[in-house]
Motif scaffolding. Structure first.
Motif, PDB file in Angstrom:
ATOM      1  N   PHE A 127      11.489  -4.356 -43.248  1.00  0.00           N
ATOM      2  CA  PHE A 127      10.648  -5.462 -42.776  1.00  0.00           C
ATOM      3  C   PHE A 127      11.378  -6.461 -41.885  1.00  0.00           C
ATOM      4  O   PHE A 127      10.831  -7.511 -41.547  1.00  0.00           O
ATOM      5  N   MET A 148      12.248 -16.920 -39.899  1.00  0.00           N
ATOM      6  CA  MET A 148      11.095 -16.334 -39.214  1.00  0.00           C
ATOM      7  C   MET A 148      11.529 -15.370 -38.123  1.00  0.00           C
ATOM      8  O   MET A 148      10.874 -14.376 -37.868  1.00  0.00           O
ATOM      9  N   PRO A 171       9.677 -11.982 -39.923  1.00  0.00           N
ATOM     10  CA  PRO A 171       8.450 -12.736 -39.678  1.00  0.00           C
ATOM     11  C   PRO A 171       7.356 -12.537 -40.726  1.00  0.00           C
ATOM     12  O   PRO A 171       6.355 -13.243 -40.687  1.00  0.00           O
ATOM     13  N   MET A 172       7.566 -11.613 -41.677  1.00  0.00           N
ATOM     14  CA  MET A 172       6.522 -11.408 -42.670  1.00  0.00           C
ATOM     15  C   MET A 172       6.530 -12.468 -43.771  1.00  0.00           C
ATOM     16  O   MET A 172       5.635 -12.513 -44.591  1.00  0.00           O
ATOM     17  N   ILE A 173       7.565 -13.335 -43.801  1.00  0.00           N
ATOM     18  CA  ILE A 173       7.582 -14.367 -44.848  1.00  0.00           C
ATOM     19  C   ILE A 173       6.711 -15.556 -44.460  1.00  0.00           C
ATOM     20  O   ILE A 173       6.477 -16.442 -45.264  1.00  0.00           O
ATOM     21  N   GLY A 174       6.212 -15.577 -43.253  1.00  0.00           N
ATOM     22  CA  GLY A 174       5.522 -16.752 -42.728  1.00  0.00           C
ATOM     23  C   GLY A 174       4.356 -17.254 -43.556  1.00  0.00           C
ATOM     24  O   GLY A 174       4.134 -18.449 -43.671  1.00  0.00           O
ATOM     25  N   ARG A 175       3.587 -16.353 -44.137  1.00  0.00           N
ATOM     26  CA  ARG A 175       2.385 -16.790 -44.851  1.00  0.00           C
ATOM     27  C   ARG A 175       2.720 -17.277 -46.269  1.00  0.00           C
ATOM     28  O   ARG A 175       1.829 -17.742 -46.972  1.00  0.00           O
ATOM     29  N   ALA A 176       3.972 -17.175 -46.673  1.00  0.00           N
ATOM     30  CA  ALA A 176       4.380 -17.784 -47.942  1.00  0.00           C
ATOM     31  C   ALA A 176       4.590 -19.268 -47.710  1.00  0.00           C
ATOM     32  O   ALA A 176       4.733 -19.717 -46.582  1.00  0.00           O
TER      33      ALA A 176
END
Lengths: 96, 981, 416
Positions: free
Chosen positions: C158, C319, C323-328
């Motif tokens: 990821f 990020m 970049p997949m941690i953004g919605r946390a």
């Protein structure tokens, strides 16, 4: 944090690079008999106070002046800032 | 049907949304929580540890239970509170933390094993057998932990950052905040008003109090109309001020398009940094509940939240609007819920008030001196048990509003580690006197919670703020409002044997606090960490004070003596994207392009990141399939014909003044003041602690004028150090500096034919060896009148020059040189060939000059002059530095054509390979087309006395080992004759 | 009372009546053989090993607040032994080995979790430097693996491989590295020490030293004078203040480091990952929160809180890398006080005052050192000789020039 630059007014601390204790302006005499010991103290030892601290900030992203900032290391309140070259020259005058 | 009349929802709109796959409808103005309740849906989540069925408890951002996964695909947002998710058409949400459906969660069995999951149980077990921890226990714990899931896809939305400045920042647009904003705006101050909600009004919208005898919303509307007329007032809805930082700086997040199905061409959220001269914290207060047995069923919620759902969202949390609702309270305020519901014809079972002498406020059954001691209804409340004295009875009840008193939202006032103070009359904490400078709490946040007091206090805070800023605050007429005193009992929880929940989300009960006390985890921080109380996504907003009260009871101390934990930003969760996702991907950092970038690109160069620079790495030609082919060719071309390389990135500093020689003498370890005009000298810079940290050249263009170069990596650092010396150490010297790295394009022209090529561009300049020998410099013009500087210096070891022209001409000059040199075999070369050439000559670069090495190790010990002082000279002579016997040597593989790897460590032949016997390492290595094999440089213990010895280069991390011969660090032209040609 | 699964089950079935206090709250005695100043990770570990391994008897730990309230109480929980220099790496590997046996030794589950650490590589020069480090680790008996880009992509799919400003070229991995539950470490050592007779005195602040003729006689505290034959100071964040009471200036500057945790999530990040082209590192706790941090703010501070630009800088790195941690969501941020030394490496040494010993200067890396620091400090206090792995951590190394400078940054604390 906002640094009150004596010429430019309040500037964001992000424009600056921090060096450390303003005593770094007092470089020892290299010709003194105990120069090595004096230099070691100067380079390595610090008061590191929890309270009012005089310290050196460099306006790297601005006018490239070095400032001596007086700041409380517990509250981050800044009590004042001067041009380091003014402080250094005054120190020389004082010790003449 | 659970919808009531009235409310601030637009019944003319109809939004369709889904929750766990089922479709429902709601209205504009609904939140996901209110819309679900309107559809009779009470079960919204499962608790963390025991997977108990849960419903919504609050009506705002303090919600602990109703956590959903909002949206789908890459936009999935786990742990979103249904109470603040604005409803829009097409909204999709899923419940979290369950296996199977929300109603039939397989992990619900955890509840039956609850005694085994007491606070701190995992510290006492899972230790045996050892191997099981990694393989079984921990994976199990990790799978059970957390609530929602990330989609694992990159966030597709855009984010922005902004900076705002104002005189007065008003945090919260409830009664106090609106009054403060009105007064400040009318005074002409620059005002920013923020509220996390999508409407202004705060609890004026959720209570039934009237202002000037009319609905509160009338007054809010008239204010909004007046606000429109103020150019000096900025209203920011859906904006949470999440943190207080130094010097009046506040962090805030604006949810720009979270209430739309997709952002479209807008950003999703914006991070605001607000610098405010003064701030008014009108953040209101949050109600607390009362722990009692089985108090966590769907349908049990905070009393004020129940009023909010009834008044603002026109909904009751039952299955039908005809089901009876009860209130459990320890104070007068709780009775309001009964009155508000009765005014909407909702049947009230009664008000259960813990106080013996509970007053009556209306025509409902009053159970004075009573407590709720139990509930029934696993998936939704059905019955409650009321106990008075020793007598208990069960009653049919579809929803229960619990009112345990109010906690002022002191958080931001405590972000600078100031502690709130306990108020014995209010039975709550209020902001202390040592809050962040310039922040004034007002209204319910300051403990002044009646409507009239909140309005007045907001206006007063504005007057204080304005007068501190030297502005006059106008008197503002505030509407008439209620000012009822609220009396409450010092009653915190219902004692009993069954589990009574304190922290809903983390499943912490009164029993857990009792156990923690028993195990001596009594200090509030130990209590918190042992039980995980207050550590969930709601950070204990509805539960912390009740927990303190329980611990205080157990220890026999008072609540203030028990203390509070620290309040830290963010006030509510802030998405990681808005904090860092603005400039991201390839825009994460700027790209610095060299002057010849365009030309190099047109030649098909491969580029490489060197810090923030993009430099040409090599220039592949047609037919070349491997980078080695290109690099070997480029390196050979330099030593055979002539090569061209953009070396602009190396730092350049222009140094001028009467004392320039003395200044450079002190900055460099070797003599610089004695350089003659028109000459260049190589220099070494030490740190004050005596270690080498950079090298470069000083070219004296005039009596008072030098141009100094540095390595690429240290350009900024050297310049900073020079300014430090000039301004702070020796301000009496007449010296001025400026960095000119970006101002001059600099091109290296290297090789036996470099003079021939250069002759074709310089204007009337004698380039003969006698007139312009090695290490000379001059100002001149090129290409018929373009001002330039010429330096005869060589990194490659060949006859070489560097020519500098104003940066904007660099691209054209490179093209011109290539054109003029085509018959000479002019070849562009990049950083790889540059590296090969300098390794062949044993020149130190970053890997050798890494800040851990001394001049002596570099073989440059004699460059530290003993005749004069310089930065670092004194300390370079210390025992530890002088006794380091490692020396830079050349290394040649023996009996192997395998690649020599930089980073291999060096050992004597036959030695055991341990930390203690380690004798150095290979710093740089490359394939040399001139030697016809791999070569390397490295530091070796006493290397200068071990020439021709065979040693071992060990590289166990890649499973390889090689024999090497120690040689002098010059593989090509060791006498350096070609330079001086 | 021994902890075990059986005990948990038994107590669960009998109403939890048998649990006892994890440690006593004894009144301070008038004197001890050894007084440890500082009830944090290192101080408690020192007391534990003094009692358990070095057979010392009359020991007290004095803590000004509640035990474990210093940096052990909030850190990013990483344990690893992937240092470069010979003065460091054997020490940290010794610590790793102690970590691996900690739960058995203390009978407390500190959740030592060895799911690996990966230091990402973004340039060829960085790969060379990490190769040098990976080899140094091997020679000290630690484990290291150089991962190619393809191998890395398989392990950690990821990360942003295709749209990166600084492309990922591979990584240096230490499989045995990982994390531990920080509070569990403090409590395990505290309970273990207390069980063996160590008096842990909380709410007891040292206000001065009694020194006569160059020898320490004891400490003045907020709860009275306590005599001691030996005093060991382990007070991260307060070293300069405390040692100045003994008339000493230290080669230390105190700085704020911020660290962060997200709301709890189902398993997302498998081990510890550090970004090589920006200041960002991340792991995921057993409670589900993403735990991450970056660089120090950069100015002297005892405020225990930092400023917004650093938060933005850390998340920009995060990020850009994943970049997949953004919605946390960021749940909470902390600031601690780091005692930054002049070479980035710690000090475990006697002082010129007889009977006074100092342990500090751990910068932001003290947590992983907790077991070895405790062991080495106990060794020094008990035998007056440094532990073999800690012999380079002398106070006089600065003056003599034997610095242990992993970064090559020199005597500027905020660069380490």
């Amino acid at each position: 944090m906002l640094i009150p630059h004596p010429l430019l007014g309040l500037r964001d601390a992000q424009e600056f690079t921090y060096l450390g204790d303003a005593n770094l302006m007092n470089r020892p005499d290299p010709n003194a008999p105990n120069a090595e010991a004096m230099f070691c103290d100067y380079v390595f030892l610090r008061d590191n106070p929890a309270g009012v601290h005089r310290e050196l900030w460099y306006h790297e992203q601005g006018d490239r002046s070095w400032l001596v900032v007086t700041r409380n290391t517990v509250t981050h309140e800044i009590l004042g800032a001067e041009l380091a070259s003014d402080v250094a020259l005054a120190h020389r005058e004082g010790s003449k | 049907m659970t919808r009531l009349s009235g409310g601030l929802i637009d019944r003319n709109t109809s939004f369709s949304f889904t929750f766990d796959g089922k479709t429902y409808t709601g209205h504009q103005g609904d939140t996901l929580a209110s819309a679900l309740l309107a559809n009779g849906v009470r079960l919204m989540g499962r608790s963390f540890k025991y997977h108990r069925p849960r419903g919504v408890v609050a009506a705002g951002s303090e919600e602990p239970n109703a956590m959903v996964e909002l949206r789908s695909g890459a936009r999935t947002e786990p742990n979103t509170r249904a109470t603040v998710a604005e409803l829009y058409d097409g909204l999709v949400a899923k419940s979290q933390n369950r296996i199977g459906s929300l109603a039939f969660d397989a992990l619900g069995v955890n509840d039956y094993f609850a005694p085994f999951f007491a606070a701190g149980f995992y510290y006492k077990t899972f230790m045996w057998p050892r191997a099981f921890w990694e393989k079984l226990y921990e994976p199990m714990i990790r799978r059970a932990a957390g609530l929602g899931s990330l989609s694992m896809q990159a966030d597709p939305d855009s984010y922005d950052k902004g900076f705002l400045h104002c005189d007065v920042l008003v945090v919260g647009a409830g009664a106090a905040g609106l009054a403060a904003a009105l007064a400040s705006a009318r005074a002409g101050a620059q005002v920013i008003l923020c509220d996390e909600d999508f409407r202004l009004g705060g609890r004026l919208m959720t209570e039934s109090h009237r202002l000037d005898g009319a609905p509160a919303t009338d007054w809010i509307s008239s204010l909004e109309a007046e606000f429109e007329t103020f150019p000096n007032l900025r209203i920011m809805r859906r904006t949470t001020v999440f943190g207080v930082y130094d010097h009046g700086i506040y962090g805030a997040v604006e949810r720009v398009s979270d209430h739309a199905a997709e952002p479209g061409d807008k950003v999703r959220q914006t991070l605001w940094r607000i610098t405010a001269k003064r701030a008014i914290l009108a953040a209101g207060a949050t109600e607390r509940h009362i722990p009692f047995a089985d108090n966590d069923r769907p349908g049990v919620m905070l009393g004020a939240a129940m009023r909010a759902y009834a008044n603002r969202w026109a909904v009751v949390p039952t299955k039908s609007a005809k089901d009876p609702i009860a209130i459990f309270t320890n104070n007068d305020d709780g009775h309001r819920t009964a009155l508000d519901l009765m005014s909407k014809n909702v049947p009230i079972l009664g008000v259960i008030d813990s106080r013996e002498n509970a007053p009556r406020f209306g025509e409902y059954d009053l159970f004075a001196g009573s407590m709720v001691t139990g509930t029934k209804g696993r998936l939704g409340l059905k019955e409650i048990e009321i106990t008075k004295g020793g007598t208990a009875s069960w009653h049919r009840c579809a929803a229960l509003g619990v009112s345990g008193g109010w906690n002022p939202n002191v958080h931001l006032a405590s972000h600078h580690r100031g502690r709130p103070v306990w108020d014995d009359t209010l039975l709550s904490f209020v902001p202390g006197a040592d809050g962040p400078a310039g922040l004034i709490p007002a209204g319910a946040c300051a403990g002044l919670g009646s409507t009239a007091k909140a309005l007045a206090d907001g206006a007063k805070a504005a007057r204080t703020a304005l007068s501190e800023l030297g502005m006059k605050a106008p008197d503002i007429a505030l509407p008439d409002a209620e000012d009822m005193p609220v009396s409450q009992a010092d009653f915190w929880h219902v004692p009993g044997k069954k589990r009574a929940w304190v922290d809903f989300q983390n499943d912490v009960t009164v029993k857990d606090i009792v156990l923690a006390h028993k195990e001596n985890m009594k200090p509030v921080e130990h209590l918190k960490r042992w039980t995980t109380l207050g550590m969930a996504t709601d950070q204990g907003k509805t539960s912390n004070v009740s927990a303190l009260a329980v611990m205080a009871e157990l220890t026999g101390k008072s609540i203030p003596q028990t203390g509070t934990t620290i309040f830290r930003p963010p006030y509510t969760g802030v998405s990681l994207s808005v904090l860092g996702g603005g400039d991201t991907g390839v825009n994460f950092r700027p790209r610095r392009l060299t002057p010849t970038h365009t030309w190099a690109k047109s030649q098909g160069a491969e580029f490489v990141e060197v810090g923030q620079w993009m430099r040409a790495q090599y220039f592949p030609q047609a037919g070349e399939t491997d980078w080695r082919e290109s690099v070997d060719r480029e390196a050979k071309a330099v030593r055979k014909d002539v090569g061209l390389c953009d070396v602009t990135t190396l730092g350049k500093v222009d140094v001028q003044g009467a004392d320039v020689g003395e200044f450079l003498n002190r900055m460099y370890s070797n003599m610089m003041g004695t350089v003659a005009v028109g000459k260049v000298r190589y220099g070494l810079m030490l740190r004050e602690d005596g270690f080498a940290y950079d090298d470069g050249t000083c070219a004296r263009l005039g009596e008072d004028h030098y141009v100094v170069t540095t390595t690429t990596a240290n350009a900024g650092l050297v310049y900073r150090n020079m300014e430090f010396a000039r301004q702070c150490l020796w301000p009496e010297l007449d010296v001025q500096l400026i960095s000119t790295t970006d101002a001059w394009a600099q091109i290296a022209i290297a090789g036996p034919k470099s003079r021939l090529l250069l002759e074709r561009v310089v204007d009337e300049f004698d380039l003969s060896n006698d007139a312009f020998p090695f290490m000379g410099c001059a100002k001149l013009t090129v290409c018929k009148g373009l001002r330039a500087r010429l330096f005869r210096i060589s990194f490659s070891g060949e006859l070489a020059y560097e020519v500098a022209v104003p940066a904007r001409y660099g691209n054209a000059l490179m093209a011109r040189l290539m054109e003029l040199g085509s018959d000479l075999g002019a070849t562009p070369y990049g950083t790889e060939a540059l590296g090969v050439l300098r390794i062949e000559k044993g020149h130190a670069a970053g890997a050798e000059l890494n800040g851990q090495t001394t001049a002596a190790m570099l073989g440059l010990g004699r460059m530290v002059s003993v005749k004069k002082d310089s930065i670092g000279a004194v300390m370079s002579r210390r025992e530890g530095l002088a006794s380091d016997a490692r020396r830079l040597v050349g290394l040649l593989p023996v009996g192997s054509t395998e690649r020599l790897m930089a980073g291999s460590h060096l050992f004597a032949q036959g030695a055991a390979q341990t930390t203690e016997t380690d004798q150095g390492w290979v710093t740089s290595a490359c394939y040399s087309p001139h030697v016809g094999g791999y070569i390397g440089l490295g530091y070796l213990e006493n290397g200068d006395t071990r020439m021709n010895e065979e040693i071992i280069a060990a590289n166990p991390v890649e499973g390889s080992e090689m024999r090497l011969r120690v040689v002098p660090a010059h593989f090509v032209d060791p006498e350096g004759e070609r330079l001086r040609d | 009372m021994k902890f075990s699964g059986f005990k948990v089950i038994k107590e669960a079935l009998t109403g939890h009546k048998g649990w006892k206090p994890l440690w006593r709250d004894p009144e301070p005695q008038s004197d001890y053989d050894i007084v440890i100043v500082g009830g944090g990770g290192h101080g408690l570990a020192t007391a534990f090993y003094l009692a358990k391994t070095f057979g010392q008897a009359r020991i007290a730990v004095l803590e000004k607040g509640w035990l474990g309230s210093g940096n052990i109480g909030r850190n990013t929980t990483i344990i690893r032994s992937n240092y470069l220099l010979p003065g460091n790496e054997p020490f940290y590997e010794f610590s790793m080995k102690l970590w691996e046996n900690l739960e058995q030794e203390t009978n407390f589950n500190s959740m030592v979790s060895q799911r690996g650490i990966i230091n990402l590589i973004h340039t060829d020069a960085q790969r060379d430097a990490y190769r040098r480090r990976g080899n140094a680790m091997r020679f000290a008996g630690a484990d290291s693996v150089l991962l190619s880009r393809e191998e890395l992509r398989e392990k950690v799919p990821f990360l942003n491989y295709d749209n990166a400003r600084f492309p990922i070229k591979g990584g240096l991995m230490q499989p045995r590295a990982g994390t531990a539950r920080h509070d569990g470490v403090a409590w395990g050592y505290a309970r273990g020490a207390d069980m063996r007779g160590v008096d842990i005195i909380q709410n007891c602040e040292v206000t001065g030293f009694k020194i006569e003729a160059g020898k320490v006689l004891g400490v003045e505290t907020s709860r009275g004078f306590i005599g001691a034959k030996k005093v060991g100071v382990a007070v991260a964040g307060s070293s300069s203040r405390v040692m100045s009471m003994a008339g000493m200036r230290l080669p230390i500057e105190s700085h704020v480091l911020q660290a962060f945790v997200s709301e709890g999530l189902k398993p997302t990040i498998p081990g510890v990952i550090t970004f090589g082209a920006g200041h960002f590192y991340i792991s995921q706790s057993d409670k589900g929160g993403l735990v991450f941090g970056g660089d120090i703010d950069g100015y002297n501070s005892y405020a225990q809180r930092g400023n917004l630009p650093v938060i933005e800088d850390v998340l920009e790195g995060g990020m850009a890398l994943m970049p997949m941690i953004g919605r946390a969501r960021l749940l909470r941020g902390w600031g601690g006080v780091m005692d930054m030394s002049m070479d980035g490496s710690p000090i475990i040494d006697r002082t010129e005052i007889e009977g006074l010993y100092f342990n500090g200067g751990w910068c932001y890396g003290g947590f992983k050192a907790t077991p070895a620091s405790g062991y080495a400090f106990a060794h020094l206090l008990a035998t007056d000789r440094p532990h073999d792995t800690a012999k380079a951590y002398r106070l006089d190394r600065f003056a003599k020039g034997y610095v242990i400078d992993e970064r090559g940054a020199g005597a500027q604390p905020n660069l380490h």
